[in-house]
Design a protein around this motif. Structure first.
Motif, PDB file in Angstrom:
ATOM      1  N   PRO A  57      57.858  48.244  32.069  1.00  0.00           N
ATOM      2  CA  PRO A  57      56.496  47.710  32.172  1.00  0.00           C
ATOM      3  C   PRO A  57      56.308  46.500  31.264  1.00  0.00           C
ATOM      4  N   GLN A  58      55.598  45.497  31.766  1.00  0.00           N
ATOM      5  CA  GLN A  58      55.296  44.328  30.949  1.00  0.00           C
ATOM      6  C   GLN A  58      53.978  43.701  31.406  1.00  0.00           C
ATOM      7  N   LEU A  59      53.424  42.861  30.552  1.00  0.00           N
ATOM      8  CA  LEU A  59      52.199  42.148  30.891  1.00  0.00           C
ATOM      9  C   LEU A  59      52.505  41.122  31.971  1.00  0.00           C
ATOM     10  N   THR A  60      51.685  41.109  33.012  1.00  0.00           N
ATOM     11  CA  THR A  60      51.903  40.206  34.133  1.00  0.00           C
ATOM     12  C   THR A  60      51.461  38.795  33.774  1.00  0.00           C
ATOM     13  N   GLU A  61      52.380  37.839  33.916  1.00  0.00           N
ATOM     14  CA  GLU A  61      52.043  36.436  33.660  1.00  0.00           C
ATOM     15  C   GLU A  61      51.161  35.908  34.790  1.00  0.00           C
ATOM     16  N   PRO A  62      50.381  34.856  34.522  1.00  0.00           N
ATOM     17  CA  PRO A  62      49.489  34.314  35.563  1.00  0.00           C
ATOM     18  C   PRO A  62      50.203  33.991  36.867  1.00  0.00           C
ATOM     19  N   GLY A  63      51.405  33.430  36.794  1.00  0.00           N
ATOM     20  CA  GLY A  63      52.122  33.069  38.005  1.00  0.00           C
ATOM     21  C   GLY A  63      52.673  34.242  38.788  1.00  0.00           C
ATOM     22  N   ASN A  64      52.658  35.437  38.203  1.00  0.00           N
ATOM     23  CA  ASN A  64      53.172  36.630  38.873  1.00  0.00           C
ATOM     24  C   ASN A  64      52.073  37.619  39.252  1.00  0.00           C
ATOM     25  N   MET A  65      50.809  37.224  39.080  1.00  0.00           N
ATOM     26  CA  MET A  65      49.699  38.065  39.525  1.00  0.00           C
ATOM     27  C   MET A  65      49.677  38.118  41.053  1.00  0.00           C
ATOM     28  N   PRO A  66      49.085  39.173  41.639  1.00  0.00           N
ATOM     29  CA  PRO A  66      48.933  39.192  43.097  1.00  0.00           C
ATOM     30  C   PRO A  66      48.184  37.952  43.566  1.00  0.00           C
ATOM     31  N   PRO A  67      48.582  37.374  44.694  1.00  0.00           N
ATOM     32  CA  PRO A  67      47.926  36.144  45.165  1.00  0.00           C
ATOM     33  C   PRO A  67      46.494  36.415  45.636  1.00  0.00           C
ATOM     34  N   ALA A  68      45.711  35.351  45.744  1.00  0.00           N
ATOM     35  CA  ALA A  68      44.376  35.462  46.325  1.00  0.00           C
ATOM     36  C   ALA A  68      44.508  35.914  47.786  1.00  0.00           C
ATOM     37  N   PRO A  69      43.587  36.723  48.286  1.00  0.00           N
ATOM     38  CA  PRO A  69      42.349  37.192  47.636  1.00  0.00           C
ATOM     39  C   PRO A  69      42.523  38.485  46.848  1.00  0.00           C
ATOM     40  N   PHE A  70      43.762  38.896  46.607  1.00  0.00           N
ATOM     41  CA  PHE A  70      43.981  40.182  45.941  1.00  0.00           C
ATOM     42  C   PHE A  70      43.763  40.097  44.436  1.00  0.00           C
ATOM     43  N   THR A  71      43.727  38.881  43.892  1.00  0.00           N
ATOM     44  CA  THR A  71      43.325  38.678  42.514  1.00  0.00           C
ATOM     45  C   THR A  71      42.081  37.803  42.493  1.00  0.00           C
ATOM     46  N   GLN A  72      41.017  38.346  41.923  1.00  0.00           N
ATOM     47  CA  GLN A  72      39.794  37.606  41.699  1.00  0.00           C
ATOM     48  C   GLN A  72      39.577  37.538  40.192  1.00  0.00           C
ATOM     49  N   GLU A  73      38.524  36.904  39.762  1.00  0.00           N
ATOM     50  CA  GLU A  73      38.259  36.824  38.330  1.00  0.00           C
ATOM     51  C   GLU A  73      37.991  38.217  37.774  1.00  0.00           C
ATOM     52  N   ASN A  74      38.900  38.665  36.881  1.00  0.00           N
ATOM     53  CA  ASN A  74      38.766  39.979  36.242  1.00  0.00           C
ATOM     54  C   ASN A  74      38.649  41.130  37.241  1.00  0.00           C
ATOM     55  N   LEU A  75      39.304  41.005  38.382  1.00  0.00           N
ATOM     56  CA  LEU A  75      39.351  42.093  39.358  1.00  0.00           C
ATOM     57  C   LEU A  75      40.620  41.924  40.190  1.00  0.00           C
ATOM     58  N   VAL A  76      41.469  42.948  40.177  1.00  0.00           N
ATOM     59  CA  VAL A  76      42.773  42.868  40.834  1.00  0.00           C
ATOM     60  C   VAL A  76      42.929  44.010  41.831  1.00  0.00           C
ATOM     61  N   LEU A  77      43.400  43.685  43.019  1.00  0.00           N
ATOM     62  CA  LEU A  77      43.711  44.657  44.074  1.00  0.00           C
ATOM     63  C   LEU A  77      42.488  45.505  44.456  1.00  0.00           C
TER      64      LEU A  77
END
Length: 439
Positions: A57-77
């Motif tokens: 497990p590791q902290l997800t970097e910005p470039g590896n976050m789920p793409p839009a629309p699955f990542t919104q501001e402070n809300l994921v999946l």
């Protein structure tokens, strides 16, 4: 394979030194068949839980976050199903269970529903599952669970037989999403996962789903195993995480080692667990916590681990300044860190095998005009080989270095950057690990 590589493989040195719970259902709930099996075996027969797959497990970097629309501001999946496949090491005939991590999440992880199934055709990275193979997953008898910040959860035993060396499909649905811009993942999955709006945990296929080459939240699969089954954890960086290997090909060196162990009668009950991440370091945080900080979580607290392979340190040498003082310090600090890892693992009855560091001459990122980084690597490798602190030494350096230019890799085994390997190069590393360490 090049003739020089064959000769080096034959000459690869391995020196062996001196060897040194049940889940509870809520009141009134009827335990599942697998839960009853786990309970029945917990006190007799020597059965125990062994991890058969892991991802650091590791902290997800910005470039590896789920793409839009699955990542919104402070809300994921939000209102999203995530389907991901993993290849297990040893199998599970008497039940498996899953582990989910919220180690780096900035808010609770609200898991609404989970299912497991066999991927269609047994293939990694597919969005489809075998008809009739889907099994719902519960947590202490409940379909949903909220994972607190920094915590992990383990599922109830699952009635699904999993054969050794096969793939498992895990579908996770988050109705409300994780209310944070920080989530837990393993970006270097080298395996394709799928995202689709809505709850599709029971669907056989996900038409129109968005593919992403990352794992999220899932950190482990365990199997209720016989007393002879054990796990070997590998503490490493991108060379173990598999940069340069084939997406959905499962041809990192731990994968190729696992395939060989499964083919041997005396070694087929050994699970090889990849606890590595690209950019990871032994001494300082990089991509993921440093090896000393994560040793407890990723090795000592991992079910069934009886052996540890330590193959990490190139990033420490490469990111330290190319000065005599800095390289002398990183050499001394790495040796001390290895000694600490051995001491802590031995206290838990775990044997530790040290793997020598690979050459990285000609790599542009770790430029070494005065040869100071190479001097540090050679000094560290000399200690690994001759200190006697490790229960065994695996000489990866000798397996892939160019005999005419030992500060560099063989020219036909790296992926172009003179640091990471091709699948064939990773095969040389796997072949340099002797079976006798696992018998």
């Amino acid at each position: 394979m090049a003739p020089a590589a064959v000769g080096l493989l034959a000459a690869a040195l391995v020196t062996v030194g001196s060897a040194v719970g049940a889940d509870r259902a809520p009141a009134g709930a009827e335990p599942s068949a697998a839960a009853q099996t786990a309970t029945a075996h917990s006190g007799t027969g020597g059965r125990h839980w062994v991890n058969i797959w892991t991802a650091m497990p590791q902290l997800t970097e910005p470039g590896n976050m789920p793409p839009a629309p699955f990542t919104q501001e402070n809300l994921v999946l939000d209102d999203t199903t995530l389907r991901q496949t993993v290849r297990v090491a040893t199998g599970g005939d008497d039940g498996i269970r899953l582990r989910f991590s919220n180690a780096f999440g900035g808010a609770a992880l609200p898991i609404t529903a989970v299912s497991v199934a066999r991927p269609l055709g047994g293939r990694a990275g597919t969005d489809a599952v075998e008809p009739g193979s889907t099994v719902p997953v519960t947590f202490s008898g409940r379909e949903s669970i909220s994972v607190p910040v920094g915590a992990q959860v383990v599922s109830d035993p699952i009635d699904l037989r999993v054969a050794a060396g096969t793939d498992l499909s895990v579908s996770v649905y988050l109705r409300d999403g994780q209310a944070s811009g920080a989530i837990t993942s393993h970006p270097g999955s080298r395996t394709t996962s799928y995202l689709l709006a809505g709850d599709h945990t029971g669907d056989e296929a996900l038409p129109g789903a968005t593919p992403v080459d990352h794992w999220y939240f899932l950190s482990g699969v365990e199997a209720l195993s016989g007393r002879g089954t054990s796990a070997t954890a590998v503490l490493g960086d991108s060379l173990t995480d598999g940069r340069g290997s084939t997406t959905n090909g499962n041809d990192r060196w731990p994968d190729q080692l696992q395939d060989r162990l499964l083919s041997g009668r005396a070694t087929r009950d050994v699970a090889v667990l990849n606890q590595a991440a690209g950019g990871n370091r032994v001494l300082d945080d990089g991509l993921g916590p440093n090896a000393l900080a994560r040793l407890d979580r990723d090795v000592l607290a991992t079910s069934g681990v009886t052996r540890l392979i330590v193959f990490e340190g190139v990033n420490d040498i490469g990111t330290a300044a190319a000065t005599e003082e800095a390289q002398r310090r990183v050499t001394d600090d790495l040796i001390t860190a290895y000694d600490q890892i051995v001491e802590r693992a031995h206290a838990q009855g775990i044997e530790v095998y040290g793997a020598t560091l690979l050459p990285f001459g000609n790599n542009a990122g770790y430029d070494d005009p005065a040869g100071l980084r190479e001097e540090a690597r050679l000094a560290v490798n000399d200690w690994i080989r001759h200190s006697g602190r490790f229960d065994a030494v695996i000489d990866f350096d000798r397996a892939v270095r160019d005999p005419a230019h030992p500060e560099r890799l063989l020219p036909d085994v790296h992926d172009g950057d003179w640091l990471h390997l091709t699948p064939e190069g990773y095969g040389l590393l796997a072949a340099a690990v002797p079976d006798r360490l696992f018998r």
